[in-house]
Design an enzyme around this catalytic site. Structure first.
Site, PDB file in Angstrom:
ATOM      1  N   HIS A   1      44.023  48.482 -41.331  1.00 56.23           N
ATOM      2  CA  HIS A   1      44.857  48.828 -40.180  1.00 56.23           C
ATOM      3  C   HIS A   1      46.076  49.655 -40.558  1.00 56.23           C
ATOM      4  CE1 HIS A   1      43.159  45.131 -37.772  1.00 56.23           C
ATOM      5  NE2 HIS A   1      42.241  46.036 -38.067  1.00 56.23           N
TER       6      HIS A   1
ATOM      7  N   ASP B   1      42.215  44.705 -42.581  1.00 57.96           N
ATOM      8  CA  ASP B   1      43.417  44.442 -41.783  1.00 57.96           C
ATOM      9  C   ASP B   1      44.555  45.268 -42.367  1.00 57.96           C
ATOM     10  OD1 ASP B   1      45.493  43.074 -40.144  1.00 57.96           O
ATOM     11  OD2 ASP B   1      43.888  41.647 -39.731  1.00 57.96           O
TER      12      ASP B   1
END
Length: 378
Positions: free
Chosen positions: A237, A215
């Site tokens: 991410h 993430d």
């Protein structure tokens, strides 16, 4: 005559007593009792450390095994305490929300000794759903209300169940040479394993971090004067602002990401303003960033975030102003199925941008860019 002389003597004695200065009061000691150095270990170490934290000048946690469902809560430390982790710190398994570790205070120094590991063994919770369902997973480290030149240095964190480090209510915190390694989650169902989630904090420096996760490497949801520098982000991410909007604090100002690398990630650099909400994103700088092996978006700037990227028409309630993108190296960095740069702004809501020496290629051109400042490319 004798009576008269006796009376005079008594009067003279009384006068001496009255004229004598009163004894000086004894001032209470201003010297505080010295706090002791303390070492804790084993299955009883967590409880003992929590009970004794106020009395210890230094706390050494040596191979502590924290029981299931328990927060190792060091949020009542005396000012100036040093906390050192030695060996392997572990946590028992239980489905609950956590956090597994909490540290707060003024001028607190948190250190990892050579070879030390904080190992919550997150694979026991991983099911591919993260915080969206399945098992209830505990967040790992609440670094909250750390102020007055507090620091976190040389921690090695391995396999968190979900989010790794939450920074909230901090002012004057420096994090140096921390490793967050959730790389096993790439194949074992790790999800929502954000490395640093930052909110309502100021004067934060994160330097030399190495992050392997699934993430955001960094997500600044609110706060001012925040720097991330010299970092490596892999597997997640990327370096993110937001999402901003819909929280109690919706201001992001003076945030810098510098001299860092983002690789093997869904996104490189991302700014997310939530659709239909209000707030401020001002003075964000990305400088000296190298991108490689990016799957979806090299650079993504959106004012239509709605729980997912690029959802419908953008709104203007969260302006993105004074943005700087410079020296971004991403030649051939984006997968052919991804997009190099996507910018979707509300009318008049993106202004005063600086865009210099930005090269992000390898992917497609995004065909639905909106209200892009003239200096930028999309």
């Amino acid at each position: 005559m004798l009576k008269l002389m006796g009376s005079l003597v008594l009067l003279a004695s009384a006068a001496e007593v009255i004229a004598s200065p009163a004894a000086e009061p004894v001032a209470p000691s201003t010297t505080l009792e010295k706090r002791a150095p303390c070492t804790f270990s084993g299955s009883n170490g967590a409880a003992a450390a929590m009970a004794s934290q106020k009395a210890c000048s230094t706390i050494v946690l040596s191979n502590v095994a924290v029981p299931a469902g328990t927060t190792l809560d060091l949020s009542d430390l005396a000012d100036g305490t040093t906390v050192t982790f030695e060996g392997e710190t572990t946590w028992g398994y239980q489905e609950w929300s956590g956090p597994l570790l909490k540290i707060s205070g003024k001028n607190i120094k948190v250190k990892g000794a050579s070879g030390a590991t904080l190992n919550p063994d997150g694979a026991r919770w991983w099911d591919g759903q993260g915080g969206n369902g399945g098992k209830t997973k505990p967040k790992f480290f609440a670094a909250h209300d750390l102020t007055s030149s507090s620091s976190i240095t040389d921690l090695h964190i391995l396999n968190t169940p979900v989010q790794a480090v939450s920074i909230n209510g901090c002012d004057g915190l420096t994090i140096t040479d921390i490793t967050i390694d959730n790389s096993a989650g790439d194949t074992q169902g790790g999800h929502n394993t954000d490395a640093f989630d930052i909110g309502s904090s100021s004067n934060i420096i994160i330097s030399g971090a190495k992050v392997y996760n699934q993430d955001d490497c960094v997500a600044v949801n609110s706060g001012t004067d925040i720097t991330f520098t010299g970092g490596l982000c892999s597997g997640g991410h990327g370096l993110s602002i937001g999402s901003v909007g819909g929280r109690s604090d919706n201001t992001v100002e003076n945030v810098s990401f510098t001299n860092s690398q983002v690789t093997n990630s869904d996104n490189g650099l991302r700014i997310k303003a939530t659709k239909g909400k209000t707030g401020t994103i001002k003075g964000v700088t990305y400088s000296g960033i190298t991108l490689s092996s990016i799957r979806k978006y090299g650079i993504l700037i959106e004012q239509n975030y709605d729980g997912g990227d690029l959802k419908g028409d953008p709104t203007s309630g969260i302006p993105i102003t004074d943005l700087t993108m410079q020296n971004i190296s991403g030649k051939g960095a984006v997968a052919s199925s991804g997009y190099n740069i996507a910018i979707v702004c509300g009318s008049g809501a993106c202004s005063n941008w600086t865009w210099k020496s930005v090269e992000v290629t390898g992917g497609k051109t995004y065909g639905s860019c909106k209200n892009v400042p003239s200096v930028a490319q999309c």
